[in-house]
Design an enzyme around this catalytic site. Structure first.
Site, PDB file in Angstrom:
ATOM      1  N   THR A 175       1.344  -4.676   4.257  1.00  0.00           N
ATOM      2  CA  THR A 175       1.097  -5.063   5.650  1.00  0.00           C
ATOM      3  C   THR A 175       0.436  -6.431   5.798  1.00  0.00           C
ATOM      4  O   THR A 175       0.499  -7.019   6.877  1.00  0.00           O
ATOM      5  CB  THR A 175       0.211  -4.004   6.350  1.00  0.00           C
ATOM      6  OG1 THR A 175      -1.022  -3.862   5.638  1.00  0.00           O
ATOM      7  CG2 THR A 175       0.923  -2.659   6.408  1.00  0.00           C
ATOM      8  N   ASP A 176      -0.175  -6.962   4.734  1.00  0.00           N
ATOM      9  CA  ASP A 176      -0.910  -8.221   4.879  1.00  0.00           C
ATOM     10  C   ASP A 176      -0.023  -9.375   5.335  1.00  0.00           C
ATOM     11  O   ASP A 176      -0.429 -10.186   6.173  1.00  0.00           O
ATOM     12  CB  ASP A 176      -1.601  -8.596   3.564  1.00  0.00           C
ATOM     13  CG  ASP A 176      -2.869  -7.798   3.327  1.00  0.00           C
ATOM     14  OD1 ASP A 176      -3.249  -7.002   4.207  1.00  0.00           O
ATOM     15  OD2 ASP A 176      -3.489  -7.972   2.256  1.00  0.00           O
ATOM     16  N   THR A 184       0.826  -1.210   0.000  1.00  0.00           N
ATOM     17  CA  THR A 184       0.000   0.000   0.000  1.00  0.00           C
ATOM     18  C   THR A 184       0.862   1.262   0.000  1.00  0.00           C
ATOM     19  O   THR A 184       0.506   2.265  -0.623  1.00  0.00           O
ATOM     20  CB  THR A 184      -0.934  -0.001   1.224  1.00  0.00           C
ATOM     21  OG1 THR A 184      -1.780  -1.151   1.162  1.00  0.00           O
ATOM     22  CG2 THR A 184      -1.802   1.242   1.259  1.00  0.00           C
TER      23      THR A 184
END
Length: 324
Positions: free
Chosen positions: A84-85, A14
Site C-alpha cells: 500500500t505504500d 503486506t
C-alpha cells in the site's frame, strides 16, 4: 452467461507478508498461495517485494505485466496485489498508459497474512469481483480496499493503519463492493495518457520539494545541481512558497527546468491566489500549478511527460489536460 476470466498478478506487500523470526514483517507468501481461493482464472507472480523498495523499473515491470495480460482477448480484467505504500503511484502509472476498457484493479492489505483478522483475503476477493464486473469497464485503473472502489487518478493512502486506508480527496470513491454486489456511483475523468513505448526507462529525474516554515530553498538548489529535469513543489496552502523557495524556483525556470506546484494540504487544488511572494508570483515566474494532483502523482506525471517529450515546453503542453 459465461463466467468472467480474471488474471491476478502478485507483487508482494503486506498482503503477502508474515512475521519474520529475526524481527519485523517480511514478504513471504508466493503468488499461487496468495490467490489460491480468490476465484482467479490464472495467477502470475511478477515479484515478491515490499512496495517501499520498488524502483521506477519495477513499476514499469508491473505495467508490462498488466499489458501482457490484457493482450489476451479472453481476459476480462486484471487484479494486481501490491504494497500500500506506493500502490497509488503504480496504479496511476498504469492508468496513464491504459488504453483498454477492461478494469485493472489494485489491492493489498493493512494486516499481514498471518494475522487472525487479516484483511487481505477479503480485499482480494473484492478486487476480483470488481475486475469481473461489467460496471467497472472504462473506469481505468482502480484501487479497491476496505470495500471502497477508488479511481487511480484520485486515490491516496490516507491512514497508516486503518483498514479503509485509501481516500479520494475532493472526489470520494467511485463505487463500493457490498457482499457480492459491485456498485459504481461515478466515473472518473481520464485525460489522454501515454503510449508505453514513450516512457522508456522512466528515467527523467523529477524531485519533490516540501515547503515549510522558514524553508530557504537549499533542497531545490541541491536537486538542480544533481541534474533534476523537473521539480514538484509541495507548496503551502493553495500553492504558496517561502521567499527562499520562490527565489530558487525562479532559478529553475531560468534554466528551463519545469516546476509543478502541488499543495501539501490533504484536500483541495493548488491555485495561484496570493501575491506578495505567494502562489501568484510562482505562476508569474513560470511555475505550473498541478491543480487537483497531489505531489507524488504530479511527480510521476511530469517524469512520464519528460520521458515522452524531452523538451520542457512540449512536456508541459502534454500534461496540461491532467492539471485541470
Amino acid at each position: 452467461m459465461t463466467e468472467a476470466r480474471v488474471s491476478v498478478l502478485t507483487t508482494g506487500g503486506t498482503i503477502a507478508s508474515r512475521p519474520d523470526p529475526e524481527g519485523g514483517v517480511r514478504v513471504a507468501v508466493r503468488g499461487g498461495e496468495l490467490a489460491a481461493s480468490a476465484g482467479a482464472t490464472r495467477v502470475r507472480e511478477v515479484m515478491l517485494a515490499h512496495s517501499f523498495n520498488l524502483t521506477p523499473a519495477d513499476a514499469l515491470r508491473i505495467v508490462s505485466a498488466v499489458l501482457a495480460e490484457l493482450a489476451d482477448p479472453d481476459v476480462d480484467g486484471v487484479v494486481v496485489t501490491h504494497g500500500t505504500d506506493t500502490m497509488e503511484e503504480t496504479a496511476y502509472l498504469v492508468d496513464l498508459v491504459l488504453d483498454d476498457e477492461r478494469p485493472v484493479v489494485f489491492t493489498g492489505a493493512q494486516r499481514h497474512a498471518s494475522a487472525p483478522d487479516a484483511d487481505g483475503p477479503g480485499n482480494l476477493a473484492d478486487a476480483v469481483r470488481v475486475a469481473a464486473a461489467p460496471e467497472a469497464r472504462s473506469l481505468g485503473a482502480l484501487v479497491v480496499m476496505g470495500g471502497r472502489i477508488h479511481a487511480a487518478r484520485y486515490a491516496t493512502k490516507a491512514h497508516t493503519l486503518a483498514l479503509d486506508a485509501f481516500a479520494s480527496p475532493g472526489h470520494g470513491p467511485v463505487g463500493r463492493v457490498t457482499e457480492d454486489r459491485v456498485e459504481v456511483t461515478s466515473r472518473p475523468s481520464r485525460p489522454p495518457g501515454f503510449r508505453p513505448a514513450e516512457l522508456g526507462d522512466l528515467d527523467a529525474r523529477v524531485d519533490i520539494i516540501p515547503a515549510y516554515l522558514g524553508a530557504d530553498g537549499v533542497q531545490i538548489a541541491a536537486c538542480r545541481a544533481a541534474g533534476a529535469r523537473g521539480l514538484v513543489l509541495q507548496a503551502l496552502g493553495t500553492g504558496n512558497p517561502t521567499p527562499g523557495v520562490l527565489r530558487e524556483v525562479r532559478a529553475c525556470v531560468a534554466e528551463r527546468i519545469p516546476v509543478l506546484v502541488a499543495s501539501r494540504c490533504f484536500d483541495g487544488p493548488s491555485l495561484p491566489v496570493y501575491g506578495a511572494g505567494g502562489g501568484a508570483d510562482l505562476a508569474e515566474a513560470g511555475a505550473v500549478f498541478a491543480g487537483p494532483l497531489q505531489a507524488p502523482k504530479a511527480r510521476l506525471l511530469l517524469s512520464a511527460a519528460l520521458s515522452a517529450a524531452p523538451d520542457p515546453a512540449a512536456a508541459i503542453r502534454r500534461i496540461a489536460p491532467h492539471l485541470r
